[in-house]
Design a protein around this motif. Structure first.
Motif, PDB file in Angstrom:
ATOM      1  N   LEU A 151      -1.780 -14.800  19.297  1.00 38.01           N
ATOM      2  CA  LEU A 151      -0.677 -15.653  19.739  1.00 38.01           C
ATOM      3  C   LEU A 151       0.674 -15.095  19.324  1.00 38.01           C
ATOM      4  CD1 LEU A 151      -2.290 -19.057  18.704  1.00 38.01           C
ATOM      5  CD2 LEU A 151      -2.290 -17.984  20.978  1.00 38.01           C
ATOM      6  N   VAL A 152       0.663 -14.168  18.365  1.00 35.05           N
ATOM      7  CA  VAL A 152       1.895 -13.575  17.835  1.00 35.05           C
ATOM      8  C   VAL A 152       1.567 -12.171  17.333  1.00 35.05           C
ATOM      9  CG1 VAL A 152       1.533 -14.624  15.547  1.00 35.05           C
ATOM     10  CG2 VAL A 152       3.828 -13.882  16.209  1.00 35.05           C
ATOM     11  N   GLU A 153       2.527 -11.275  17.480  1.00 32.71           N
ATOM     12  CA  GLU A 153       2.427  -9.928  16.916  1.00 32.71           C
ATOM     13  C   GLU A 153       3.785  -9.627  16.297  1.00 32.71           C
ATOM     14  OE1 GLU A 153       1.525  -5.356  18.414  1.00 32.71           O
ATOM     15  OE2 GLU A 153       0.580  -7.041  19.450  1.00 32.71           O
ATOM     16  N   ILE A 154       3.761  -9.055  15.093  1.00 33.71           N
ATOM     17  CA  ILE A 154       5.015  -8.772  14.385  1.00 33.71           C
ATOM     18  C   ILE A 154       4.987  -7.329  13.912  1.00 33.71           C
ATOM     19  CG2 ILE A 154       6.579  -9.455  12.528  1.00 33.71           C
ATOM     20  CD1 ILE A 154       5.062 -12.161  12.428  1.00 33.71           C
ATOM     21  N   GLU A 155       6.034  -6.586  14.253  1.00 30.98           N
ATOM     22  CA  GLU A 155       6.171  -5.228  13.743  1.00 30.98           C
ATOM     23  C   GLU A 155       7.334  -5.187  12.774  1.00 30.98           C
ATOM     24  OE1 GLU A 155       6.667  -2.706  17.186  1.00 30.98           O
ATOM     25  OE2 GLU A 155       8.816  -3.052  17.224  1.00 30.98           O
ATOM     26  N   ALA A 156       7.360  -4.176  11.917  1.00 28.31           N
ATOM     27  CA  ALA A 156       8.381  -4.139  10.862  1.00 28.31           C
ATOM     28  C   ALA A 156       8.811  -2.723  10.554  1.00 28.31           C
ATOM     29  CB  ALA A 156       7.817  -4.801   9.602  1.00 28.31           C
ATOM     30  N   THR A 157       9.976  -2.644   9.937  1.00 27.76           N
ATOM     31  CA  THR A 157      10.463  -1.399   9.345  1.00 27.76           C
ATOM     32  C   THR A 157      10.886  -1.736   7.927  1.00 27.76           C
ATOM     33  OG1 THR A 157      11.329  -0.688  11.486  1.00 27.76           O
ATOM     34  CG2 THR A 157      12.108   0.502   9.547  1.00 27.76           C
ATOM     35  N   ALA A 158      10.459  -0.896   6.993  1.00 27.99           N
ATOM     36  CA  ALA A 158      10.829  -1.077   5.585  1.00 27.99           C
ATOM     37  C   ALA A 158      11.371   0.244   5.055  1.00 27.99           C
ATOM     38  CB  ALA A 158       9.625  -1.523   4.772  1.00 27.99           C
ATOM     39  N   HIS A 159      12.048   0.182   3.937  1.00 30.02           N
ATOM     40  CA  HIS A 159      12.560   1.376   3.264  1.00 30.02           C
ATOM     41  C   HIS A 159      12.035   1.356   1.837  1.00 30.02           C
ATOM     42  CE1 HIS A 159      15.052   2.570   6.606  1.00 30.02           C
ATOM     43  NE2 HIS A 159      15.246   1.287   6.784  1.00 30.02           N
ATOM     44  N   ILE A 160      11.174   2.322   1.527  1.00 28.59           N
ATOM     45  CA  ILE A 160      10.487   2.379   0.245  1.00 28.59           C
ATOM     46  C   ILE A 160      11.210   3.354  -0.680  1.00 28.59           C
ATOM     47  CG2 ILE A 160       8.273   2.803  -0.914  1.00 28.59           C
ATOM     48  CD1 ILE A 160       8.181   0.527   1.213  1.00 28.59           C
ATOM     49  N   GLY A 161      11.488   2.902  -1.902  1.00 32.00           N
ATOM     50  CA  GLY A 161      12.073   3.790  -2.909  1.00 32.00           C
ATOM     51  C   GLY A 161      13.520   3.875  -2.879  1.00 32.00           C
TER      52      GLY A 161
ATOM     53  N   ALA B  78       0.824  -1.212   0.000  1.00 35.91           N
ATOM     54  CA  ALA B  78       0.000   0.000   0.000  1.00 35.91           C
ATOM     55  C   ALA B  78       0.860   1.263   0.000  1.00 35.91           C
ATOM     56  CB  ALA B  78      -0.945  -0.005   1.205  1.00 35.91           C
ATOM     57  N   ALA B  79       2.093   1.135   0.503  1.00 35.98           N
ATOM     58  CA  ALA B  79       3.029   2.262   0.511  1.00 35.98           C
ATOM     59  C   ALA B  79       3.844   2.339  -0.780  1.00 35.98           C
ATOM     60  CB  ALA B  79       3.972   2.159   1.717  1.00 35.98           C
ATOM     61  N   GLY B  80       3.612   1.388  -1.699  1.00 39.67           N
ATOM     62  CA  GLY B  80       4.336   1.385  -2.965  1.00 39.67           C
ATOM     63  C   GLY B  80       5.570   0.510  -2.984  1.00 39.67           C
ATOM     64  N   GLY B  81       5.727  -0.340  -1.984  1.00 38.77           N
ATOM     65  CA  GLY B  81       6.909  -1.199  -1.912  1.00 38.77           C
ATOM     66  C   GLY B  81       6.577  -2.660  -2.106  1.00 38.77           C
ATOM     67  N   GLN B  82       7.541  -3.496  -1.765  1.00 38.91           N
ATOM     68  CA  GLN B  82       7.384  -4.947  -1.824  1.00 38.91           C
ATOM     69  C   GLN B  82       8.086  -5.557  -0.619  1.00 38.91           C
ATOM     70  OE1 GLN B  82       8.920  -5.769  -5.685  1.00 38.91           O
ATOM     71  NE2 GLN B  82      10.939  -4.969  -5.241  1.00 38.91           N
ATOM     72  N   VAL B  83       7.827  -6.832  -0.334  1.00 32.56           N
ATOM     73  CA  VAL B  83       8.379  -7.429   0.885  1.00 32.56           C
ATOM     74  C   VAL B  83       9.900  -7.361   0.948  1.00 32.56           C
ATOM     75  CG1 VAL B  83       6.414  -8.914   1.431  1.00 32.56           C
ATOM     76  CG2 VAL B  83       8.264  -9.798  -0.004  1.00 32.56           C
ATOM     77  N   SER B  84      10.560  -7.315  -0.187  1.00 33.64           N
ATOM     78  CA  SER B  84      12.028  -7.208  -0.162  1.00 33.64           C
ATOM     79  C   SER B  84      12.494  -5.854   0.371  1.00 33.64           C
ATOM     80  CB  SER B  84      12.614  -7.469  -1.545  1.00 33.64           C
ATOM     81  OG  SER B  84      12.120  -6.526  -2.477  1.00 33.64           O
ATOM     82  N   ASP B  85      11.576  -4.893   0.536  1.00 29.44           N
ATOM     83  CA  ASP B  85      11.917  -3.596   1.126  1.00 29.44           C
ATOM     84  C   ASP B  85      11.924  -3.638   2.650  1.00 29.44           C
ATOM     85  OD1 ASP B  85      12.145  -2.256  -1.369  1.00 29.44           O
ATOM     86  OD2 ASP B  85       9.964  -2.037  -1.456  1.00 29.44           O
ATOM     87  N   VAL B  86      11.426  -4.728   3.239  1.00 27.20           N
ATOM     88  CA  VAL B  86      11.407  -4.856   4.697  1.00 27.20           C
ATOM     89  C   VAL B  86      12.829  -5.092   5.191  1.00 27.20           C
ATOM     90  CG1 VAL B  86      10.553  -6.213   6.657  1.00 27.20           C
ATOM     91  CG2 VAL B  86       9.026  -5.683   4.736  1.00 27.20           C
ATOM     92  N   ALA B  87      13.255  -4.247   6.136  1.00 30.29           N
ATOM     93  CA  ALA B  87      14.613  -4.325   6.662  1.00 30.29           C
ATOM     94  C   ALA B  87      14.677  -4.949   8.051  1.00 30.29           C
ATOM     95  CB  ALA B  87      15.228  -2.921   6.718  1.00 30.29           C
TER      96      ALA B  87
END
Length: 131
Positions: free
Chosen positions: A121-131, A64-73
């Motif tokens: 049972l699980v919660e996951i947070e993430a940081t990604a870099h778009i662009g 939705a932010a214009g990225g893809q899973v490979s942008d997740v750091a």
């Protein structure tokens, strides 16, 4: 504006939090995702099913932010039962690859006493870099 709120189309509103915040520099901060879908209904499949859904939610926010899973750091996992995670590592790995493929960002896992949503049972947070 220094940031943009990211909310996948069709999801119910996030109340009291944002699913994603995209900073001007392209850093996407993704709030903790749990095993419910965009209608806030928990999926079946126990720990593995919820983990898969949380990762799918992260992917949807990145897209939705214009990225893809490979942008997740970075991924930070919060699990309520270490023994359940350890007992299902093969299924966890298969579900992970189903969503993230062979992309493995920096990760941490923390065992917690509980999560805010009783069924979670699980919660996951993430940081990604778009662009």
């Amino acid at each position: 504006m220094t940031h943009e709120i990211i909310h996948p189309e069709g999801w119910l509103p996030a109340k009291g939090y944002a699913n994603g915040v995209l900073a001007k520099d392209g850093t996407l901060h993704i709030g903790g995702q749990i095993g419910w879908d965009g209608t806030k209904q928990f999926v079946g499949g126990g720990f593995v099913g919820q983990m898969r859904q949380a990762l799918k939610n992260i992917a949807a926010i990145v897209e939705a932010a214009g990225g893809q899973v490979s942008d997740v750091a970075r991924l930070t996992w919060f699990v309520t039962d270490k023994s359940v995670y350890l007992a299902h590592q093969a299924e966890v790995g298969a579900a992970y690859r189903e969503v993230f493929g062979k992309h493995f960002p920096a990760m941490s896992m923390v065992v917690v006493a509980d999560l805010i949503e009783d069924e979670a049972l699980v919660e996951i947070e993430a940081t990604a870099h778009i662009g």
